[in-house]
Design a protein around this motif. Structure first.
Motif, PDB file in Angstrom:
ATOM      1  N   ALA A  46       0.852   5.070 -12.555  1.00  0.00           N
ATOM      2  CA  ALA A  46      -0.252   4.165 -12.883  1.00  0.00           C
ATOM      3  C   ALA A  46      -0.252   3.878 -14.377  1.00  0.00           C
ATOM      4  O   ALA A  46      -0.433   2.733 -14.810  1.00  0.00           O
ATOM      5  CB  ALA A  46      -1.584   4.768 -12.438  1.00  0.00           C
ATOM      6  N   ILE A  93       1.836   1.250 -10.430  1.00  0.00           N
ATOM      7  CA  ILE A  93       0.887   1.257  -9.309  1.00  0.00           C
ATOM      8  C   ILE A  93      -0.539   1.178  -9.829  1.00  0.00           C
ATOM      9  O   ILE A  93      -0.787   1.333 -11.039  1.00  0.00           O
ATOM     10  CB  ILE A  93       1.037   2.537  -8.437  1.00  0.00           C
ATOM     11  CG1 ILE A  93       0.630   3.795  -9.227  1.00  0.00           C
ATOM     12  CG2 ILE A  93       2.461   2.680  -7.932  1.00  0.00           C
ATOM     13  CD1 ILE A  93       0.585   5.048  -8.346  1.00  0.00           C
ATOM     14  N   GLU A  94      -1.455   0.918  -8.893  1.00  0.00           N
ATOM     15  CA  GLU A  94      -2.876   0.882  -9.234  1.00  0.00           C
ATOM     16  C   GLU A  94      -3.624   1.752  -8.243  1.00  0.00           C
ATOM     17  O   GLU A  94      -3.400   1.634  -7.036  1.00  0.00           O
ATOM     18  CB  GLU A  94      -3.419  -0.546  -9.109  1.00  0.00           C
ATOM     19  CG  GLU A  94      -2.856  -1.500 -10.151  1.00  0.00           C
ATOM     20  CD  GLU A  94      -3.429  -2.902 -10.002  1.00  0.00           C
ATOM     21  OE1 GLU A  94      -3.068  -3.765 -10.813  1.00  0.00           O
ATOM     22  OE2 GLU A  94      -4.241  -3.113  -9.074  1.00  0.00           O
ATOM     23  N   THR A  95      -4.473   2.620  -8.745  1.00  0.00           N
ATOM     24  CA  THR A  95      -5.308   3.406  -7.832  1.00  0.00           C
ATOM     25  C   THR A  95      -6.730   2.925  -8.004  1.00  0.00           C
ATOM     26  O   THR A  95      -7.299   3.021  -9.088  1.00  0.00           O
ATOM     27  CB  THR A  95      -5.224   4.907  -8.129  1.00  0.00           C
ATOM     28  OG1 THR A  95      -4.621   5.093  -9.412  1.00  0.00           O
ATOM     29  CG2 THR A  95      -4.383   5.623  -7.104  1.00  0.00           C
ATOM     30  N   SER A 132      -2.011   7.690   0.529  1.00  0.00           N
ATOM     31  CA  SER A 132      -2.920   8.350  -0.409  1.00  0.00           C
ATOM     32  C   SER A 132      -2.234   9.619  -0.917  1.00  0.00           C
ATOM     33  O   SER A 132      -1.303  10.124  -0.295  1.00  0.00           O
ATOM     34  CB  SER A 132      -4.220   8.720   0.293  1.00  0.00           C
ATOM     35  OG  SER A 132      -3.981   9.790   1.188  1.00  0.00           O
ATOM     36  N   ALA A 133      -2.713  10.114  -2.064  1.00  0.00           N
ATOM     37  CA  ALA A 133      -2.100  11.317  -2.640  1.00  0.00           C
ATOM     38  C   ALA A 133      -2.189  12.476  -1.657  1.00  0.00           C
ATOM     39  O   ALA A 133      -1.252  13.274  -1.522  1.00  0.00           O
ATOM     40  CB  ALA A 133      -2.803  11.672  -3.959  1.00  0.00           C
ATOM     41  N   ARG A 164       0.817  -1.203   0.000  1.00  0.00           N
ATOM     42  CA  ARG A 164       0.000   0.000   0.000  1.00  0.00           C
ATOM     43  C   ARG A 164       0.852   1.255   0.000  1.00  0.00           C
ATOM     44  O   ARG A 164       1.865   1.324   0.687  1.00  0.00           O
ATOM     45  CB  ARG A 164      -0.867  -0.003   1.241  1.00  0.00           C
ATOM     46  CG  ARG A 164      -2.285   0.348   0.890  1.00  0.00           C
ATOM     47  CD  ARG A 164      -3.174   0.410   2.089  1.00  0.00           C
ATOM     48  NE  ARG A 164      -3.966   1.618   1.952  1.00  0.00           N
ATOM     49  CZ  ARG A 164      -4.683   2.153   2.919  1.00  0.00           C
ATOM     50  NH1 ARG A 164      -4.676   1.615   4.101  1.00  0.00           N
ATOM     51  NH2 ARG A 164      -5.389   3.239   2.698  1.00  0.00           N
ATOM     52  N   TYR A 219       1.464  10.091  -9.421  1.00  0.00           N
ATOM     53  CA  TYR A 219       0.742   8.825  -9.328  1.00  0.00           C
ATOM     54  C   TYR A 219       0.142   8.442 -10.684  1.00  0.00           C
ATOM     55  O   TYR A 219       0.124   7.267 -11.064  1.00  0.00           O
ATOM     56  CB  TYR A 219      -0.357   8.923  -8.261  1.00  0.00           C
ATOM     57  CG  TYR A 219       0.120   8.646  -6.839  1.00  0.00           C
ATOM     58  CD1 TYR A 219       1.477   8.675  -6.511  1.00  0.00           C
ATOM     59  CD2 TYR A 219      -0.785   8.351  -5.820  1.00  0.00           C
ATOM     60  CE1 TYR A 219       1.904   8.420  -5.212  1.00  0.00           C
ATOM     61  CE2 TYR A 219      -0.367   8.094  -4.515  1.00  0.00           C
ATOM     62  CZ  TYR A 219       0.980   8.126  -4.214  1.00  0.00           C
ATOM     63  OH  TYR A 219       1.400   7.869  -2.937  1.00  0.00           O
ATOM     64  N   ASP A 222      -0.751  13.830  -7.431  1.00  0.00           N
ATOM     65  CA  ASP A 222      -1.694  13.227  -8.373  1.00  0.00           C
ATOM     66  C   ASP A 222      -1.021  12.986  -9.716  1.00  0.00           C
ATOM     67  O   ASP A 222      -1.172  11.922 -10.329  1.00  0.00           O
ATOM     68  CB  ASP A 222      -2.907  14.155  -8.579  1.00  0.00           C
ATOM     69  CG  ASP A 222      -3.913  14.035  -7.438  1.00  0.00           C
ATOM     70  OD1 ASP A 222      -3.876  13.000  -6.730  1.00  0.00           O
ATOM     71  OD2 ASP A 222      -4.714  14.970  -7.244  1.00  0.00           O
ATOM     72  N   GLY A 241      -7.663   2.338  -2.113  1.00  0.00           N
ATOM     73  CA  GLY A 241      -6.425   3.090  -1.999  1.00  0.00           C
ATOM     74  C   GLY A 241      -5.454   2.786  -3.119  1.00  0.00           C
ATOM     75  O   GLY A 241      -5.771   2.088  -4.086  1.00  0.00           O
ATOM     76  N   THR A 242      -4.252   3.325  -2.994  1.00  0.00           N
ATOM     77  CA  THR A 242      -3.217   3.190  -4.012  1.00  0.00           C
ATOM     78  C   THR A 242      -2.256   2.081  -3.614  1.00  0.00           C
ATOM     79  O   THR A 242      -1.784   2.034  -2.484  1.00  0.00           O
ATOM     80  CB  THR A 242      -2.463   4.523  -4.140  1.00  0.00           C
ATOM     81  OG1 THR A 242      -3.408   5.560  -4.378  1.00  0.00           O
ATOM     82  CG2 THR A 242      -1.450   4.469  -5.268  1.00  0.00           C
ATOM     83  N   ARG A 243      -1.973   1.185  -4.560  1.00  0.00           N
ATOM     84  CA  ARG A 243      -1.100   0.059  -4.256  1.00  0.00           C
ATOM     85  C   ARG A 243      -0.062  -0.139  -5.355  1.00  0.00           C
ATOM     86  O   ARG A 243      -0.301   0.234  -6.498  1.00  0.00           O
ATOM     87  CB  ARG A 243      -1.901  -1.258  -4.168  1.00  0.00           C
ATOM     88  CG  ARG A 243      -2.798  -1.320  -2.980  1.00  0.00           C
ATOM     89  CD  ARG A 243      -3.600  -2.607  -2.950  1.00  0.00           C
ATOM     90  NE  ARG A 243      -4.494  -2.553  -1.803  1.00  0.00           N
ATOM     91  CZ  ARG A 243      -4.126  -2.837  -0.545  1.00  0.00           C
ATOM     92  NH1 ARG A 243      -2.899  -3.234  -0.287  1.00  0.00           N
ATOM     93  NH2 ARG A 243      -4.988  -2.732   0.443  1.00  0.00           N
TER      94      ARG A 243
END
Lengths: 465, 465
Positions: free
Chosen positions: B57, B62-64, B34-35, B31, B53, B50, B69-71
């Motif tokens: 992504a 990463i995956e939002t 968060s932004a 994890r 990220y 943002d 959440g963002t992972r």
């Protein structure tokens, strides 16, 4: 010292207990084990202890009072026949100045104690203490618990711009433990070491203890003066530096100086110990990345500590070691120390992993910014000094110039706690410009108390000159 | 190592996160903040994070996923374009043999973990963690908490026949910490140090690490052979000895040898480090007073530890220092380490003062006597060796001679845990007489499991040769 125990068993027991009373080690009124317990403890018959106790009671050393148990006689003085050379011979003269007995609100260099998230922390402690697994009771990994090292590596990457694997981290006993390890392992005995002047006084003490020669370097608005170091001792083996906010001046080491320092270290084959004790607490602009994040050639040993982000009584810190030195430092951790306590490490690892740590730091950054502003304002008003003189980008302390001068107060030992914990700068440096300046911690002064605290400090200083 | 961050802010954030993923430090699926949190943390605008990220992504790092959440992308491999030199370059080759990952029941040298009074202990821990006073959060007394030093002094007087004041005690990180301190402070580098052979292997490692030359001395039924030491190196600076029950042979140092050792130390101006790691655990006759109780001339440094009486993960021990060396050792504690954790010290001090400690030791002495008898009997039956061969007056281990021989098993690293934690003696000594003997811990084998455990060990050894 008393002669070795000899004679019949009851006499040996008598000697031991009496000796402990006479030495003052068993205080008047102190409880003794029951005869039954003492007999088991010593592996002798109950009657043997009874006899010894009877003689001691007969001579007035102890009292046996039924269910109240056996106690050292409450009114026993030191028998005139037996002086107490042990205690009398030492008056504490070989002790360094001691710390204040109680905690004082203006103590520099400590985090806020009232805002610490006791509840979340003590819940973690309780859970780990209750579940106490055999693995956590056994001998620990001397390098540090893998969970804690992982959590620290992840934190350093995001918060301090440092890329390292958990393998490159040694968990230590705070910065003092780190410094001891580094001083010992780099073999600096006989060599020169650059230090900041003024700086954290225990750095100089520790270096001298390790047999090194500290070379004090001036500090200005750009941090430590690297050129002065090169001029004074270009062959130094180590530089100990606090780039984020120099203690106690608060300056941040400029990028130009950082590059100059690393370049010198490369050329000289020297190492840099980065003391990043409060890099987290910056109140203006962004937190700067650590010096370590610029270290391309493995010249920087990065030292972090939980003493400011959690609390000093925890005795936990971390050292990021360049790969070339890893094997040596791992062995040192193994053979010099054996690892830090498992429970503390487990609690802190989870405190980090669960996000408590990040939240706590963020909350403290805001709280410190606000507490500092309040205390600066109050001190500016009370001492009639411009508040700009007390500002800085970060840290846990502020510098208060006292227009009226400190006079003989500048020499009052800090341990006496005369200044509510604040420290005359004259005790950290001989620089004339600092002679009438006080170092004041602001983290433990709630905003509402700022005015009153400023007033008390003014009374103590200006009234006491 | 990646180049220092540069370019626009979003690019720096991108670089940091991507770098951590590529280095393997942020694992697939891990994890991310968060932004919003990351922006606060870095002191940048939310939009900057943002953007970073979004790029990450877009590149699949990463995956939002909304409220999840963002992972880090769970399926991310190591990008082919970027090898991972950090991890790949180190295969752990500079690590000493590691400990077994899980705790094993026949591990020597550890106390019982199942019989530890968890409840009383964790209640104390909880209370201290909850009440956490500013004084206990602040910097500790580097020499050790006064309460703990008082409790230890009182205990040593009654249990080990040692008279000392709390002032003469340094609280350390267990015997390993004590040894590191002593090796450093006595300045033994380049000098000779007597050690027992066989003995605790980390003693030799630590002495070598400190630059000293260990002189191995044979051990017989009277303990270490002092005359052999005088013949081999009468100019040694230090002797490290375990007089109560030598590890691993179990012999008690005879009174004659004790006097001989002290006499040599007096004459040679040498010091003796008494490693009293398990003096409490004697199952026949009375516990013997410590060697220190015979020390009239300040030649003995007495080292005790809570590793056997409580548990090793605690990392707490104590050192009684002769008055002439006190100032030096206090400074060492201050500058090399900075003190042990306050919470642990407070808990242990109260554990002693409230009588839990005395009761625990008494209970363990009985439990160990009984567990040892049961395991000796079971091993004697299963391995067909006379039980007398395994007996001894005390300690936490027994020696099991294997008639069938160990063969190549003698070299199987202990860390593999092949023998349920037991250790082939060949790994502690080159003495031919010990080639087919196993060192077996008995403290963690309940009486009921003794037969089954003996059977399992027999299978592993005799079946595995």
């Amino acid at each position: 010292m008393a002669p070795p125990p000899c004679g019949p068993l009851y006499r040996q027991i008598y000697d031991r207990v009496r000796g402990s009373i006479v030495d003052g080690q068993l205080a008047p009124g102190a409880r003794l084990p029951s005869a039954r317990v003492m007999a088991q403890e010593m592996g002798v018959a109950r009657g043997t202890v009874d006899m010894a106790y009877a003689i001691l009671a007969g001579e007035g050393y102890i009292e046996t009072a039924g269910r109240a148990g056996t106690r050292v006689a409450p009114d026993i003085g030191q028998p005139a026949s037996q002086p107490i050379p042990h205690r009398a011979a030492r008056g504490g003269s070989d002790r360094a100045p001691s710390l204040p007995l109680t905690f004082l609100p203006l103590t520099p260099g400590v985090p806020s104690f009232d805002l610490f998230p006791r509840k979340a922390w003590s819940q973690l402690v309780r859970r780990h203490a209750q579940s106490l697994s055999p693995a956590s009771m056994a001998y620990p990994d001397a390098q540090g618990s893998p969970q804690l090292r992982e959590a620290v590596a992840a934190y350093l990457a995001v918060a301090r711009g440092i890329r390292c694997t958990p393998d490159e981290i040694i968990i230590t006993g705070g910065f003092q433990g780190t410094l001891g390890l580094v001083a010992h392992e780099l073999g600096i005995g006989g060599g020169s070491v650059w230090v900041e002047d003024p700086g954290y006084p225990r750095i100089v003490s520790a270096l001298k203890h390790a047999g090194a020669r500290p070379i004090p370097l001036p500090v200005d608005g750009d941090g430590v003066d690297v050129a002065a170091g090169i001029a004074a001792a270009s062959d130094a083996l180590l530089c100990v530096v606090a780039p984020a906010h120099q203690f106690p001046m608060g300056a941040t080491l400029s990028l130009a100086r950082r590059m100059q320092l690393l370049e010198w270290a490369d050329t000289a084959g020297a190492m840099v110990l980065e003391d990043d004790f409060d890099g987290e607490f910056r109140y203006q602009g962004r937190p700067l990345p650590a010096l370590k994040s610029l270290d391309c050639n493995g010249r920087v040993l990065y030292a972090g500590t939980f003493s400011k982000t959690l609390f000093p009584g925890m005795r936990l810190g971390y050292l990021v070691v360049p790969p070339a030195l890893l094997a040596r430092f791992r062995n040192a951790a193994r053979y010099m120390e054996g690892g830090r306590p498992m429970l503390d490490q487990a609690v802190v690892a989870e405190f980090l992993a669960q996000g408590h740590f990040g939240r706590h730091i963020k909350r403290m950054r805001n709280a410190y910014r606000s507490r500092r502003a309040a205390l600066v304002e109050a001190l500016a008003a009370r001492f009639a000094v411009p508040s700009e003189l007390m500002s800085g980008a970060g840290g846990l302390n502020l510098l208060l110039p006292v227009k009226e001068g400190l006079g003989r107060l500048a020499a009052v030992p800090w341990g006496e706690g005369r200044f509510l914990g604040a420290l005359p700068m004259a005790q950290l440096t001989g620089q004339p410009a600092m002679a009438d300046t006080m170092l004041v911690g602001f983290t433990n002064v709630p905003e509402k108390q700022a005015a009153a605290m400023a007033g008390r400090l003014y009374e103590v200083i200006v009234g006491g000159r």
